[in-house]
Scaffold this active site. Structure first.
Site, PDB file in Angstrom:
ATOM      1  CG  HIS A   1      -1.824  -1.193   1.294  1.00 14.46           C
ATOM      2  ND1 HIS A   1      -1.404  -2.440   1.703  1.00 14.46           N
ATOM      3  CD2 HIS A   1      -3.136  -1.329   0.990  1.00 14.46           C
ATOM      4  CE1 HIS A   1      -2.427  -3.286   1.643  1.00 14.46           C
ATOM      5  NE2 HIS A   1      -3.481  -2.648   1.232  1.00 14.46           N
TER       6      HIS A   1
ATOM      7  CG  HIS B   1      -4.221  -0.063   4.703  1.00 13.18           C
ATOM      8  ND1 HIS B   1      -5.323   0.142   5.515  1.00 13.18           N
ATOM      9  CD2 HIS B   1      -4.072   1.069   3.994  1.00 13.18           C
ATOM     10  CE1 HIS B   1      -5.800   1.352   5.280  1.00 13.18           C
ATOM     11  NE2 HIS B   1      -5.060   1.936   4.372  1.00 13.18           N
TER      12      HIS B   1
ATOM     13  CG  ASN C   1      -7.257   8.940   1.356  1.00 11.02           C
ATOM     14  OD1 ASN C   1      -8.259   8.304   1.036  1.00 11.02           O
ATOM     15  ND2 ASN C   1      -6.234   8.377   1.983  1.00 11.02           N
TER      16      ASN C   1
ATOM     17  CG  HIS D   1      -6.096   1.762  -0.761  1.00 11.28           C
ATOM     18  ND1 HIS D   1      -6.359   2.452   0.392  1.00 11.28           N
ATOM     19  CD2 HIS D   1      -6.176   0.441  -0.435  1.00 11.28           C
ATOM     20  CE1 HIS D   1      -6.580   1.580   1.373  1.00 11.28           C
ATOM     21  NE2 HIS D   1      -6.481   0.365   0.887  1.00 11.28           N
TER      22      HIS D   1
ATOM     23  CB  SER E   1     -26.679  -9.771  33.499  1.00 17.42           C
ATOM     24  OG  SER E   1     -27.967  -9.206  33.535  1.00 17.42           O
TER      25      SER E   1
ATOM     26  CD  GLU F   1     -22.408  -6.005  22.677  1.00 19.92           C
ATOM     27  OE1 GLU F   1     -22.307  -5.427  21.565  1.00 19.92           O
ATOM     28  OE2 GLU F   1     -23.462  -5.991  23.337  1.00 19.92           O
TER      29      GLU F   1
ATOM     30  CG  HIS G   1     -30.785 -12.806  24.215  1.00 19.23           C
ATOM     31  ND1 HIS G   1     -31.380 -12.339  23.064  1.00 19.23           N
ATOM     32  CD2 HIS G   1     -30.548 -11.697  24.978  1.00 19.23           C
ATOM     33  CE1 HIS G   1     -31.516 -11.018  23.141  1.00 19.23           C
ATOM     34  NE2 HIS G   1     -31.017 -10.607  24.285  1.00 19.23           N
TER      35      HIS G   1
END
Lengths: 694, 694
Positions: free
Chosen positions: A30, A70, A192, A280, A402, A438, A500
């Site tokens: 790249h 990258h 960009n 790229h 929980s 999460e 769940h």
């Protein structure tokens, strides 16, 4: 101002030429971003960041996170320039076997690389965790120092691309960073507007800067395109002084994270390929490289051309680094002498040692037929460890109660103005509130662990481990001490139903290399599991039950210390060689124990093996494993309330794996366990069937 | 205005009482949102949405997506009211075994439920897909109709919670929806600022409405709290007319998706629990339920109290639905007669039939030792299908060229003003540009499939299937015909290194129930895989190589049609019973074929089994499976460039699984394959070792 002389400009142009050459030589990579971000990267490494190339592990250093992994050359070339140990010969081996410069920056692999990046969005998300950890570490060690005066103050710098901005995890993390008012975090957005599918217009119409304002960040834009397009068809002025001014302004804002959108032209100044998707992720081609060199006043016939003048100029970073380090050292030394307890703690944390009183701190749980949920036992363990192990901290993705992830009585890690009735705390607090994010939680945990001094954990339901797999994989790949606390680990959770109820998750997680997946069978196994995890310092996951599990009588059965070996004989047969081996994990361990009793009444002599962690078990030597699972005993039944996928190597060709290979239902958890065959009767029947088949 | 009479108000209050009672009876569930969103849900089902309770599958219906799936009662009670088949007795069985009203809404389970929701963020993200599909379907069938006049015009309505807004996938999707200018999409954000950890202040400080403006949405706020807090300590006026005005304004905006933030108080008017985390996910308790009933003028001694007056009033929805349907039918009938070709196509799509010429459309690939990458073969198959199968469409998460997901010559699905040099298209186009948003892509694919008339696919690198697992699981759970195209399926991708090289992914995906994971071994197997997937209409994933694979000589080896059975004997032994069976998938099939030749020279008679899809293979009857893998042949070697986890059931106790159980490296792909043992020499050695051990 940056005060750049001609030699700085030449050095920056040399970066561009090196980037083009390195990719051209390997044939892939790249080049584009490394070319157009050369001034930013150079400014950061040579002028802005407090780093010391002589000591890449210096705890006082600023952290650098290349979220657009990258563009690894962006970092490699600066590491080469600054004198971190990379040389021109290394750059010539870009992306080849055994080189120090792999396709994406890899932690543990290249000095000066603080984090593995590449999966988009992950870098900036982990930078948020680093910024959180910096504040917590300061709070543990030097809470009363005036802002900016502590040896534990430093900045987190991150460079992100359009792709990073598109990934949802960066948005989650940015929202979290805004809530947390992380003034030590400064993010650059390399705007960009080119990605692999070329112009991002086809997929990305939003106003990113406005979005970051909505998250509560301090937002600035520096437009090197002067209002022009990203195609390279207008003027382009790399106004480094404007960029530096924005950086200074960002540093001055200490109550919010800072976002600097830098409008660039990808691969500038490559005359034909700048501003295109091709620049790229592909080599520019010999002609374009030559044309670029000519344009910049380099010899198109030469490759990897770095003048002595340039290299000796940029290597002064080593002196500046040493000087910065020495200055910091003075403050650090006076902190040390003024804070003997803090110094002792810091030394222990840096040495990765466990605290005195570690073993004694763990609770033991009395035999109890009704028992408690392993998630509840885990909560008690955490609370018991709170005073002994200040480096341990964590929270939940909005499921604190929980997941039982809160250490009793510990303050929340939040700005004072964000305290609520339910949660009191302060900026140096300990209980983390990730919100329903999460993946951002996982990435933040990684960043916290990478900062180096603390041990983070984070919880959600096991089924939502799916949301955070990118983070889990990066924790495992980097072998960092993050603990994932995943509760509600089977259909036993009951009424919330199939969305769940995890089915495939244990198997899917066990498939990840270098991640220990631990599913303890009762409260004492839960304590032993935490002990083994914290002792090991590797990436680990706990799978914990929502429902109560009997606390086994450890005078009758083997000690829960066996958890440390991953699997152990919990209840042995009377004969030397058992008729059948019942192998179980987590909530099914007590089912196997009950089945063993019934089998005994039927004249079948069964051993019960508790197998909380495959990975640790397979780490044991063959003789131990054969002792637990004698190869000559082919009659084996496993039981786990999850998919049977991946169990065959344990039960073997003659054995049977009891599990659930379809989705669950919405109903009472105990009823579901019965309906779907997680009963001692079923185990007994299966054992008898196996014995009959032999 | 909504023109609500007393009976409407009573009906809405009855919703609140029913929600509280249903959760109280079961003992668990989510009463709060169902109570406070009662006016919105009632307004939508009774007044706003074009739906017909007599025909839940009516293709002309508006779609409703309850993104906050935990508040399933919000939908169930309206379905009961409107007459979709649920009755009061059903509501009494909330979240119990065998009931029609599970914890979260489940597609296939309850009439009127268009989508399974529960995992936060997923609903609104799939609603974006539905909105995209609606536009594409109109484009296929009735492109020239004036806006709002086509029988294929309808709206997508979705209700999202704070949790939905926190999840990154909703942000990805919202950005995509803004880019796509989806004027047919209207999202409500129930801004009650309460989640399970109570007041969202601890984790969620952002300005969500401003964020949606940044995404390019039309944004309105309706504040029933009159500027007051979310705690229920101030005035609260459920101004339904203001809400309806916002809805009408949203419908009038047809060039952007609409976002209506509705500021509510959770569980209003429960006197003591409104505005608290407890009211989110727990039963209110008898006292609080009684107090709420009293306050609303219900008898606290009664439960599930619905007056005859209320139920007969709300059931008029059936008549209104029938009327709306009849009116639509007129337009539909005239469309039919004016568009015989379109009608024929529609009939086929509704009947889920494959097109004429389907089988003939697939390309066959000539024997070629160099061959082509399976991703390239896949691209050729898609292009070949383009004209025959207009319902097939898809794209990539910014990796179009790498994933080969573009059908040659097909226009992009984008607003005209978003065309670029690389991509021409129109709002009815066919090539999808998801940006670097894998999870949003997956959720959108699900929404597209759920709309019902088209067959979507979407691509990224296999390693980034991790980012989209929540979507993949929902596709599998809903058994909907989505095809995931995952290329770069092993370390064979080379230089991008371990972050980009899948190791555990095949196993992790195979563990998901009801997902077919297909890894074809050459170009002809790739065509056969697409054929089998499209014929089956289930959730499926293709794992495709970056690197070229030899195209096998099908006159020498068995036909690639065997792919349809999941596994087949590709190259048989000379003896009836082979000495050893080599089992391979994908890029390793040709390695096994080469090993067979060498083994033959060494006097070992090997069979090669190509096993592109475990799931399909295990669906075959035992006799077929035993024919392919005779139980008495214990000498088995599997080879797959991925983790060996999950292979033991195929190779058995005496066999060997060749794989890679650690992370990869950054280097040339062919070199990595050699370094890590994916060579015919290694397979030969393993086969000999296995034979020697027997």
């Amino acid at each position: 101002t940056a005060g750049w002389s001609d030699i700085d400009v030449r050095a920056v142009d040399t970066v561009r030429v090196l980037a083009a050459d390195a990719v051209q030589k390997t044939g892939n990579g790249h080049p584009g971003t490394a070319m157009s971000l050369a001034p930013l990267a150079y400014l950061l490494y040579q002028h802005v960041m407090r780093v010391d190339p002589n000591d890449p592990e210096w705890i006082g250093r600023d952290r650098f996170v290349l979220s657009c992994g990258h563009s690894s050359l962006t970092q490699y070339i600066q590491l080469y320039y600054s004198g971190y140990g990379l040389e021109l010969d290394d750059l010539k081996k870009l992306r080849t076997w055994g080189s120090k410069v792999p396709g994406h920056p890899e932690y543990h692999h290249t000095d000066g690389v603080d984090i593995t990046t590449g999966p988009l969005g992950s870098g900036i998300a982990s930078a948020v965790g680093m910024a959180m950890a910096q504040r917590r570490q300061r709070g543990m060690l030097d809470p009363d120092a005036a802002p900016g005066t502590s040896p534990f103050d430093h900045h987190i710098w991150t460079v992100a691309s359009d792709g990073d901005m598109m990934e949802g995890v960066s948005g989650e993390s940015a929202s979290l960073a805004g809530t947390q008012e992380l003034g030590n975090l400064i993010a650059f957005y390399d705007q960009n507007q080119i990605s692999i599918e070329d112009d991002t217009d086809v997929s990305f119409a939003e106003d990113v800067a406005a979005r970051y304002e909505a998250y509560g960040w301090h937002v600035q834009t520096v437009d090197w395109r002067l209002g022009g397009s990203s195609k390279g068809d207008g003027d382009y002025v790399e106004d480094v002084d404007a960029l530096l001014a924005a950086i200074e302004a960002a540093k001055a804002v200490t109550d919010r994270p800072s976002f600097i959108a830098l409008k660039t032209i990808l691969a500038w100044p490559a005359p034909n390929k700048m501003g295109t998707g091709k620049a790229h992720g592909s080599a520019l081609g010999d002609e374009e490289v030559a044309a670029t060199k000519k344009l910049l006043g380099f010899d198109p016939e030469q490759t990897f051309e770095v003048s002595d003048e340039v290299i000796s100029h940029v290597r002064k970073a080593k002196e500046r680094g040493a000087q910065a380090h020495a200055e910091w050292q003075k403050g650090f030394d006076s902190w040390r002498s003024a804070n003997p307890d803090g110094a002792k703690l810091l030394d222990r944390l840096v040495a990765h040692e466990l605290p005195a009183g570690f073993d004694a701190a763990f609770p033991t749980f009395d035999t109890d037929a009704k028992g408690i949920a392993s998630r509840a036992a885990s909560g008690k363990v955490l609370t018991a460890l709170a005073d002994v192990m200040p480096e341990l901290w964590g929270g939940s993705a909005d499921l604190a109660e929980s997941n039982n992830t809160t250490m009793d009585g510990q303050p929340s890690f939040i700005p004072a103005n964000r305290q609520t009735e339910a949660w009191k705390g302060n900026p140096y607090g300990r209980t983390l509130h990730f919100g329903i994010r999460e993946n951002a939680m996982g990435m933040a945990l990684n960043g916290i662990a990478l900062e180096g001094l603390t041990r983070p954990y984070g919880g959600t339901f096991l089924t939502f481990s799916d949301y955070m797999r990118p983070a889990v994989r990066l924790a495992a790949l980097q072998r960092i001490p993050v603990t994932f606390v995943w509760t509600h680990d089977s259909i036993g959770l009951g009424e919330d139903g199939p969305t769940h109820q995890p089915i495939e998750h244990l198997a899917a997680l066990r498939a990840i290399p270098d991640l220990a997946v631990v599913r303890p069978g009762d409260a004492n196994e839960t304590a032993a599991a935490w002990k083994a995890i914290l002792t090991r310092r590797g990436p680990a996951a706990l799978a914990l039950s929502r429902q109560a599990l009997p606390t086994l009588d450890r005078s009758e059965y083997a000690s829960a210390d066996g958890v440390d070996r991953g699997g152990y004989t919990l209840a042995d047969s009377e004969k030397d060689t058992p008729d059948v081996i019942l192998i179980a994990t987590g909530s099914e361990v007590s089912v196997a124990v009950a089945a063993r009793k019934t089998l005994k009444e039927k004249g079948v002599d069964a051993r019960v093996v508790s197998l909380p962690c495959r990975e640790w078990f397979f780490d044991q030597d063959q003789s131990y494993r054969d002792q637990v699972l004698p190869p000559n005993v082919k009659a084996r039944v496993s039981i786990e309330a999850a998919t049977t996928f991946g169990w065959h190597d344990i039960v073997g060709d003659n054995g049977v794996a009891i599990g659930i290979d379809h989705y669950g239902e919405s109903a009472d958890g105990a009823l579901l366990m019965e309906k779907f065959g997680f009963t001692s009767e079923h185990v007994v029947q299966a054992a008898q069937d196996v014995l009959n088949s032999l």
